[in-house]
Design a protein around this motif. Structure first.
Motif, PDB file in Angstrom:
ATOM      1  N   LEU A 121       0.840  -1.186   0.000  1.00 19.41           N
ATOM      2  CA  LEU A 121       0.000   0.000   0.000  1.00 19.41           C
ATOM      3  C   LEU A 121       0.876   1.237   0.000  1.00 19.41           C
ATOM      4  N   MET A 122       0.836   1.999  -1.094  1.00 17.08           N
ATOM      5  CA  MET A 122       1.585   3.239  -1.202  1.00 17.08           C
ATOM      6  C   MET A 122       0.794   4.346  -0.504  1.00 17.08           C
TER       7      MET A 122
ATOM      8  N   MET B  54       6.870  -5.429  11.135  1.00 19.10           N
ATOM      9  CA  MET B  54       8.106  -4.654  11.090  1.00 19.10           C
ATOM     10  C   MET B  54       7.755  -3.175  11.208  1.00 19.10           C
ATOM     11  N   PRO B  55       8.337  -2.478  12.192  1.00 18.96           N
ATOM     12  CA  PRO B  55       8.057  -1.042  12.323  1.00 18.96           C
ATOM     13  C   PRO B  55       8.661  -0.266  11.151  1.00 18.96           C
ATOM     14  N   PRO B  56       8.244   0.969  10.943  1.00 20.44           N
ATOM     15  CA  PRO B  56       8.764   1.758   9.830  1.00 20.44           C
ATOM     16  C   PRO B  56      10.285   1.907   9.871  1.00 20.44           C
TER      17      PRO B  56
ATOM     18  N   ARG C 274      10.432   4.346   2.641  1.00 20.82           N
ATOM     19  CA  ARG C 274      10.231   4.107   4.067  1.00 20.82           C
ATOM     20  C   ARG C 274       9.105   3.095   4.132  1.00 20.82           C
ATOM     21  N   MET C 275       9.336   1.979   4.816  1.00 17.47           N
ATOM     22  CA  MET C 275       8.407   0.860   4.762  1.00 17.47           C
ATOM     23  C   MET C 275       8.163   0.271   6.139  1.00 17.47           C
ATOM     24  N   ALA C 276       6.949  -0.184   6.347  1.00 17.91           N
ATOM     25  CA  ALA C 276       6.551  -0.919   7.548  1.00 17.91           C
ATOM     26  C   ALA C 276       5.682  -2.080   7.096  1.00 17.91           C
ATOM     27  N   MET C 277       5.565  -3.097   7.954  1.00 20.04           N
ATOM     28  CA  MET C 277       4.684  -4.224   7.630  1.00 20.04           C
ATOM     29  C   MET C 277       3.796  -4.543   8.825  1.00 20.04           C
TER      30      MET C 277
ATOM     31  N   GLN D 240       4.165   1.828   2.568  1.00 18.97           N
ATOM     32  CA  GLN D 240       5.391   2.549   2.261  1.00 18.97           C
ATOM     33  C   GLN D 240       5.158   3.835   1.481  1.00 18.97           C
ATOM     34  N   HIS D 241       6.156   4.718   1.595  1.00 18.43           N
ATOM     35  CA  HIS D 241       6.208   5.919   0.755  1.00 18.43           C
ATOM     36  C   HIS D 241       7.644   6.113   0.279  1.00 18.43           C
TER      37      HIS D 241
END
Length: 159
Positions: free
Chosen positions: A85-86, A106-108, A116-119, A131-132
């Motif tokens: 998801l962007m 997973m934190p950002p 920059r990604m989180a799960m 993520q962005h």
């Protein structure tokens, strides 16, 4: 009443099967800003046979698990799919999803590929990568970083 035609659908639409579709719809609204397009329920039942949501203009279909459709992550004890998801702000979207009931995978953090990604895992067992973009990264730069992290990868036939 709305009518949806072929032009209202992209070429590929994910279809989620969950235990508790009505709760899933509310979670996706709260966590990801989804808008409900419609839902179909059997008369006198709260079981959802089909529903459609829109997240930032993209369609997601979902339904309750039922005979012949026993494919929810709960029944399968896991999922083989992760949705990416962007968003405008991964930290904010991550916090909103966790506040709505998502479980942290997973934190950002800043990733080698420029995002920059989180799960998270939603309460229904589906995994979401949120993520962005931080900066543009070339495929060559990504491959170099990947090689440093995990060893060599064969080049694609496009090279």
């Amino acid at each position: 009443m709305s009518t949806f035609t072929e032009k209202d659908y992209p070429a590929l639409v994910p279809y989620l099967v969950v235990q508790g579709a009505a709760k899933a719809i509310e979670f996706y609204k709260t966590a990801f800003g989804a808008q409900e397009r419609y839902r179909l329920c059997a008369t006198g039942s709260d079981t959802i046979g089909h529903a459609e949501l829109s997240i930032r203009g993209h369609v997601i279909m979902l339904a309750d698990e039922m005979p012949g459709r026993n494919t929810s992550p709960t029944t399968l004890k896991g999922t083989a799919t992760t949705f990416c998801l962007m968003v405008a702000d991964a930290d904010e979207a991550f916090a909103r999803a966790v506040a709505a009931g998502a479980t942290v995978i997973m934190p950002p953090c800043d990733m080698f590929y420029g995002y920059r990604m989180a799960m998270v895992s939603d309460p229904f067992g589906h995994q979401w990568m949120i993520q962005h973009q931080l900066r543009a990264v070339s495929v060559e730069e990504m491959q170099k970083s990947w090689n440093e992290m995990s060893g060599q990868c064969p080049q694609s036939e496009q090279d």
